[in-house]
Design an enzyme around this catalytic site. Structure first.
Site, PDB file in Angstrom:
ATOM      1  N   GLU A 181     106.925  45.555  44.574  1.00  0.00           N
ATOM      2  CA  GLU A 181     107.917  44.499  44.345  1.00  0.00           C
ATOM      3  C   GLU A 181     107.748  43.427  45.420  1.00  0.00           C
ATOM      4  O   GLU A 181     107.839  43.720  46.607  1.00  0.00           O
ATOM      5  CB  GLU A 181     109.333  45.089  44.390  1.00  0.00           C
ATOM      6  CG  GLU A 181     110.446  44.076  44.470  1.00  0.00           C
ATOM      7  CD  GLU A 181     110.414  43.032  43.357  1.00  0.00           C
ATOM      8  OE1 GLU A 181     110.343  43.408  42.176  1.00  0.00           O
ATOM      9  OE2 GLU A 181     110.437  41.816  43.685  1.00  0.00           O
ATOM     10  N   LYS A 232     139.843  32.244  11.276  1.00  0.00           N
ATOM     11  CA  LYS A 232     140.590  32.138  12.535  1.00  0.00           C
ATOM     12  C   LYS A 232     141.810  33.035  12.482  1.00  0.00           C
ATOM     13  O   LYS A 232     142.443  33.163  11.421  1.00  0.00           O
ATOM     14  CB  LYS A 232     141.032  30.691  12.778  1.00  0.00           C
ATOM     15  CG  LYS A 232     139.877  29.771  13.157  1.00  0.00           C
ATOM     16  CD  LYS A 232     140.354  28.360  13.432  1.00  0.00           C
ATOM     17  CE  LYS A 232     139.192  27.437  13.762  1.00  0.00           C
ATOM     18  NZ  LYS A 232     138.609  27.656  15.070  1.00  0.00           N
ATOM     19  N   TRP A 289     144.744  44.152   9.359  1.00  0.00           N
ATOM     20  CA  TRP A 289     143.377  43.790   8.937  1.00  0.00           C
ATOM     21  C   TRP A 289     142.752  43.084  10.133  1.00  0.00           C
ATOM     22  O   TRP A 289     143.108  41.925  10.418  1.00  0.00           O
ATOM     23  CB  TRP A 289     143.390  42.845   7.742  1.00  0.00           C
ATOM     24  CG  TRP A 289     143.722  43.483   6.442  1.00  0.00           C
ATOM     25  CD1 TRP A 289     144.959  43.581   5.878  1.00  0.00           C
ATOM     26  CD2 TRP A 289     142.813  44.098   5.525  1.00  0.00           C
ATOM     27  NE1 TRP A 289     144.888  44.232   4.671  1.00  0.00           N
ATOM     28  CE2 TRP A 289     143.567  44.564   4.417  1.00  0.00           C
ATOM     29  CE3 TRP A 289     141.432  44.325   5.511  1.00  0.00           C
ATOM     30  CZ2 TRP A 289     143.006  45.218   3.336  1.00  0.00           C
ATOM     31  CZ3 TRP A 289     140.867  44.967   4.422  1.00  0.00           C
ATOM     32  CH2 TRP A 289     141.651  45.413   3.356  1.00  0.00           C
ATOM     33  N   CYS A 320     122.864  40.577  36.435  1.00  0.00           N
ATOM     34  CA  CYS A 320     123.995  40.214  35.571  1.00  0.00           C
ATOM     35  C   CYS A 320     125.304  40.126  36.369  1.00  0.00           C
ATOM     36  O   CYS A 320     126.219  39.404  35.983  1.00  0.00           O
ATOM     37  CB  CYS A 320     124.165  41.238  34.449  1.00  0.00           C
ATOM     38  SG  CYS A 320     122.614  41.705  33.686  1.00  0.00           S
ATOM     39  N   ALA A 368     121.352  44.567  39.653  1.00  0.00           N
ATOM     40  CA  ALA A 368     122.000  44.012  38.466  1.00  0.00           C
ATOM     41  C   ALA A 368     122.180  42.511  38.641  1.00  0.00           C
ATOM     42  O   ALA A 368     123.200  42.051  39.159  1.00  0.00           O
ATOM     43  CB  ALA A 368     123.348  44.686  38.259  1.00  0.00           C
ATOM     44  N   ASP A 377     111.585  41.148  30.678  1.00  0.00           N
ATOM     45  CA  ASP A 377     111.625  39.706  30.410  1.00  0.00           C
ATOM     46  C   ASP A 377     110.251  39.078  30.206  1.00  0.00           C
ATOM     47  O   ASP A 377     110.138  38.016  29.597  1.00  0.00           O
ATOM     48  CB  ASP A 377     112.289  38.971  31.582  1.00  0.00           C
ATOM     49  CG  ASP A 377     113.806  39.115  31.592  1.00  0.00           C
ATOM     50  OD1 ASP A 377     114.342  39.862  30.758  1.00  0.00           O
ATOM     51  OD2 ASP A 377     114.450  38.464  32.439  1.00  0.00           O
ATOM     52  N   VAL A 392     101.571  41.921  44.011  1.00  0.00           N
ATOM     53  CA  VAL A 392     100.280  42.159  43.348  1.00  0.00           C
ATOM     54  C   VAL A 392      99.665  40.797  43.066  1.00  0.00           C
ATOM     55  O   VAL A 392     100.274  39.956  42.394  1.00  0.00           O
ATOM     56  CB  VAL A 392     100.459  42.993  42.064  1.00  0.00           C
ATOM     57  CG1 VAL A 392      99.138  43.103  41.318  1.00  0.00           C
ATOM     58  CG2 VAL A 392     101.007  44.370  42.411  1.00  0.00           C
ATOM     59  N   ARG A 422     110.479  61.391  35.435  1.00  0.00           N
ATOM     60  CA  ARG A 422     111.338  62.481  34.951  1.00  0.00           C
ATOM     61  C   ARG A 422     110.588  63.332  33.937  1.00  0.00           C
ATOM     62  O   ARG A 422     110.725  64.542  33.895  1.00  0.00           O
ATOM     63  CB  ARG A 422     112.583  61.869  34.289  1.00  0.00           C
ATOM     64  CG  ARG A 422     113.856  62.653  34.524  1.00  0.00           C
ATOM     65  CD  ARG A 422     115.062  61.900  34.006  1.00  0.00           C
ATOM     66  NE  ARG A 422     115.422  60.751  34.818  1.00  0.00           N
ATOM     67  CZ  ARG A 422     115.789  59.562  34.343  1.00  0.00           C
ATOM     68  NH1 ARG A 422     115.814  59.324  33.050  1.00  0.00           N
ATOM     69  NH2 ARG A 422     116.106  58.590  35.158  1.00  0.00           N
TER      70      ARG A 422
HETATM   71  C1  LIG Z   1     122.622  35.331  36.882  1.00  0.00           C
HETATM   72  C2  LIG Z   1     122.133  36.220  35.777  1.00  0.00           C
HETATM   73  C3  LIG Z   1     123.049  36.806  34.920  1.00  0.00           C
HETATM   74  C4  LIG Z   1     122.591  37.639  33.893  1.00  0.00           C
HETATM   75  N1  LIG Z   1     123.524  38.205  33.055  1.00  0.00           N
HETATM   76  C5  LIG Z   1     123.100  39.021  32.060  1.00  0.00           C
HETATM   77  C6  LIG Z   1     124.045  39.642  31.205  1.00  0.00           C
HETATM   78  O1  LIG Z   1     125.265  39.466  31.359  1.00  0.00           O
HETATM   79  N2  LIG Z   1     123.569  40.445  30.212  1.00  0.00           N
HETATM   80  C7  LIG Z   1     122.230  40.668  30.035  1.00  0.00           C
HETATM   81  O2  LIG Z   1     121.854  41.422  29.128  1.00  0.00           O
HETATM   82  N3  LIG Z   1     121.299  40.081  30.843  1.00  0.00           N
HETATM   83  C8  LIG Z   1     121.711  39.282  31.851  1.00  0.00           C
HETATM   84  N4  LIG Z   1     120.795  38.710  32.687  1.00  0.00           N
HETATM   85  C9  LIG Z   1     119.346  38.941  32.446  1.00  0.00           C
HETATM   86  C10 LIG Z   1     118.862  40.214  33.116  1.00  0.00           C
HETATM   87  O3  LIG Z   1     119.278  40.251  34.454  1.00  0.00           O
HETATM   88  C11 LIG Z   1     117.346  40.242  33.016  1.00  0.00           C
HETATM   89  O4  LIG Z   1     117.009  40.231  31.654  1.00  0.00           O
HETATM   90  C12 LIG Z   1     116.754  41.471  33.668  1.00  0.00           C
HETATM   91  O5  LIG Z   1     117.025  41.510  35.035  1.00  0.00           O
HETATM   92  C13 LIG Z   1     115.234  41.477  33.457  1.00  0.00           C
HETATM   93  O6  LIG Z   1     114.675  42.546  34.133  1.00  0.00           O
HETATM   94  P1  LIG Z   1     113.111  42.612  34.339  1.00  0.00           P
HETATM   95  O7  LIG Z   1     112.863  43.866  35.113  1.00  0.00           O
HETATM   96  O8  LIG Z   1     112.389  42.421  33.062  1.00  0.00           O
HETATM   97  O9  LIG Z   1     112.737  41.318  35.186  1.00  0.00           O
HETATM   98  P2  LIG Z   1     113.200  40.801  36.621  1.00  0.00           P
HETATM   99  O10 LIG Z   1     114.611  41.160  36.893  1.00  0.00           O
HETATM  100  O11 LIG Z   1     112.819  39.364  36.650  1.00  0.00           O
HETATM  101  O12 LIG Z   1     112.287  41.623  37.626  1.00  0.00           O
HETATM  102  C14 LIG Z   1     110.920  41.395  37.730  1.00  0.00           C
HETATM  103  C15 LIG Z   1     110.520  41.663  39.152  1.00  0.00           C
HETATM  104  O13 LIG Z   1     109.109  41.518  39.274  1.00  0.00           O
HETATM  105  C16 LIG Z   1     108.822  41.012  40.564  1.00  0.00           C
HETATM  106  N5  LIG Z   1     107.467  40.446  40.521  1.00  0.00           N
HETATM  107  C17 LIG Z   1     107.022  39.419  39.760  1.00  0.00           C
HETATM  108  N6  LIG Z   1     105.705  39.212  39.983  1.00  0.00           N
HETATM  109  C18 LIG Z   1     105.308  40.145  40.894  1.00  0.00           C
HETATM  110  C19 LIG Z   1     104.081  40.440  41.521  1.00  0.00           C
HETATM  111  N7  LIG Z   1     102.983  39.736  41.255  1.00  0.00           N
HETATM  112  N8  LIG Z   1     104.034  41.454  42.410  1.00  0.00           N
HETATM  113  C20 LIG Z   1     105.151  42.183  42.694  1.00  0.00           C
HETATM  114  N9  LIG Z   1     106.349  41.917  42.131  1.00  0.00           N
HETATM  115  C21 LIG Z   1     106.414  40.930  41.241  1.00  0.00           C
HETATM  116  C22 LIG Z   1     109.913  39.991  40.784  1.00  0.00           C
HETATM  117  O14 LIG Z   1     110.088  39.717  42.148  1.00  0.00           O
HETATM  118  C23 LIG Z   1     111.133  40.674  40.146  1.00  0.00           C
HETATM  119  O15 LIG Z   1     111.903  41.374  41.088  1.00  0.00           O
HETATM  120  C24 LIG Z   1     121.211  37.877  33.726  1.00  0.00           C
HETATM  121  C25 LIG Z   1     120.291  37.285  34.603  1.00  0.00           C
HETATM  122  C26 LIG Z   1     120.726  36.472  35.617  1.00  0.00           C
HETATM  123  C27 LIG Z   1     119.736  35.844  36.548  1.00  0.00           C
END
Ligand SMILES: Cc1cc2nc3c(=O)[nH]c(=O)nc-3n(C[C@H](O)[C@H](O)[C@H](O)COP(=O)(O)OP(=O)(O)OC[C@H]3O[C@@H](n4cnc5c(N)ncnc54)[C@H](O)[C@@H]3O)c2cc1C
Length: 450
Positions: A34, A361, A434, A44, A42, A283, A81, A23
């Protein structure tokens, strides 16, 4: 020639960064790899898909590959990758469909490889019917089991994902047991006594909760049939391992991109790894806690979105700093809401702070309103200054999002005595005159003077 950004991992952090970068600079070539079948989804929402509350599965997809293509972002699914060469500035990519391997050059590289579900080396973990919940594929597999009939679902791990999966199978009518090896559930969210209240309330909903219960073995012959805990066997038709997640950093580590003390990729507040043109977000990367100052590896969608955005801005020549986290989090089990922000007493003491806490409470609405639900708030505060350090909330509907008031106050280093007088909204269906937030702040301010 136009500059080229390569994104490794195309979920929340990666595609937020890609979209932001594209953008801001229409001349930037953006290509994302990916290894999985889905991008930009999502996670989440997955427990609610398993429960049948959300349908169909693709409602959890934020943007499709076609939408990314229209935005000028080249997204390759099922492309892993396998190596990063920082000297030659290329990544090696394996196309899982064509089974071909090729190289792709970059000027900027974003490592957003996320996290994976932790699976300990437990006997029986490879049996059919033993699952984790991380990807949309995992969610689809669990939903089809949940829909296939009724039986015993055993969830190993009493963290927030474990409890959300427990709710999902319980909603579907299964007999559900949550097994937690620690003395309490939600050990990263709540103090032990509050967690015990949660466990009791969850048992009251008809979900079994076993704490201090270490799984020795997952039993079965090809397919799971039970779990052995303390020598006693409990039946299981499906087992979900929800024991936490670990950052995916092997690729970065092998390339010489430095890791930090937490095991996540070390980054500065601009999401730079310190290597020219190499960035990380989400993450897999570390973040700094605003109160303790310590680095953390926190797996939250909120943080992945924000750090992805910061990376996207800085990749395109911007100057945006990520201000850190309070590790604010919220979850629910049916109508019971649980939330946390900042540091609990034990965490604050470990961080070298002189703190006390106060617990109040009350109710979520005026006492005479039928919708008023029980509400407990615990506030951690710095002795002497009264600075707010953390808060925990457990209660019925309407309780949990009160945590945001504390998050905002802690973010701005507000004193509890100031929060007491903040002009919070009131009408009988929403709060007592309150609000318990103000009362908790008042009690915390008094405690801070002791
Ligand atoms: C069931 C569940 C519920 C959740 N609920 C919440 C919530 O309510 N609130 C909240 O804040 N967070 C929540 N989370 C956490 C949130 O979903 C994650 O923090 C978020 O998805 C992280 O995003 P990301 O892009 O860092 O990593 P990811 O979502 O892990 O994505 C990383 C991607 O990289 C890809 N990858 C890895 N290595 C390679 C490679 N070598 N080559 C190509 N691709 C690769 C993987 O396949 C993956 O798709 C939840 C997670 C789960 C599993």
């Amino acid at each position: 020639m136009d500059e080229r950004l390569v994104v490794i991992g195309a979920d929340t952090a990666g595609m937020t960064a890609a979209s932001q970068a594209r953008r801001r600079n229409r001349d930037l070539d953006v290509v994302a790899f990916e290894m999985g079948d889905y991008a930009s989804y999502a996670a989440c929402g997955e427990p609610y898909y398993v429960a049948g509350v959300v349908d169909p599965l693709d409602r959890l997809i934020a943007r499709t590959p076609e939408q990314f293509a229209r935005a000028g972002i080249e997204l390759h699914l099922r492309h892993e990758v396998t190596a990063i060469d920082l000297d030659r500035r290329v990544v090696e990519v394996r196309d899982h469909e064509g089974a071909a391997t090729f190289e792709s050059g970059f000027d900027h590289l974003l490592v957003s490889t996320g996290a994976r579900a932790f699976v300990p080396p437990m006997p029986g973990r490879d049996l059919d019917g033993v699952h984790t919940l991380r990807t949309l594929g995992d969610a689809a597999a669990l939903r089809s089991i949940a829909d296939s009939g009724l039986g015993n679902a055993v969830i190993v791990g009493g963290g927030y994902i474990g409890l959300e999966v427990a709710e999902a199978f319980h909603t579907k009518g299964w007999t559900v047991t949550v097994v937690e090896c620690l003395p309490q559930v939600l050990s990263r969210t709540l103090d032990g006594d509050l967690a015990d209240e949660v466990a009791e309330a969850v048992r009251g909903m008809g979900i079994n909760v076993d704490t201090d219960a270490m799984v020795e073995e997952i039993e079965g012959d090809g397919r799971v049939s039970g779990l052995s805990i303390g020598g006693v066997s409990i039946p299981a038709d499906v087992v979900v391992l929800a024991i936490g997640s670990r950052p995916v950093v092997e690729l970065a580590d092998a390339a010489g991109i430095p890791l930090g003390v937490t095991g996540g990729i070390a980054v500065d507040d601009h999401q730079s790894t310190g290597i020219d043109g190499v960035w990380s977000a989400g993450d897999c990367a570390e973040v700094r806690h605003r109160v303790s100052g310590a680095m953390m590896n926190l797996h939250l969608g909120t943080v992945a979105n924000k750090t992805g955005r910061v990376a996207g801005v800085n990749i395109t020549g911007g100057d945006l700093a990520f201000p850190g986290v309070l590790a604010t989090a919220i979850t629910r089990v049916h109508d019971l809401e649980i939330a946390t922000t900042g540091l609990r007493l034990s965490e604050a003491i470990a961080a070298g702070l002189d703190v006390v806490d106060a617990t109040v409470k009350g109710g979520t609405a005026a006492h005479y309103m039928p919708e008023s639900e029980p509400l407990t708030i615990r506030v951690t505060v710095e002795r002497g200054t009264g600075r707010l350090i953390g808060a925990q909330i457990v209660g019925g509907r309407g309780a949990g999002k009160r945590i945001d008031v504390f998050a905002a106050a802690i973010w701005d280093e507000m004193a509890a005595g100031t929060l007491e007088w903040v002009d919070l909204a009131y009408a009988p269906p929403f709060a007592p005159v309150w609000d318990l937030v103000a009362i908790a702040a008042r009690q915390a301010a008094v405690a801070a003077t002791r």
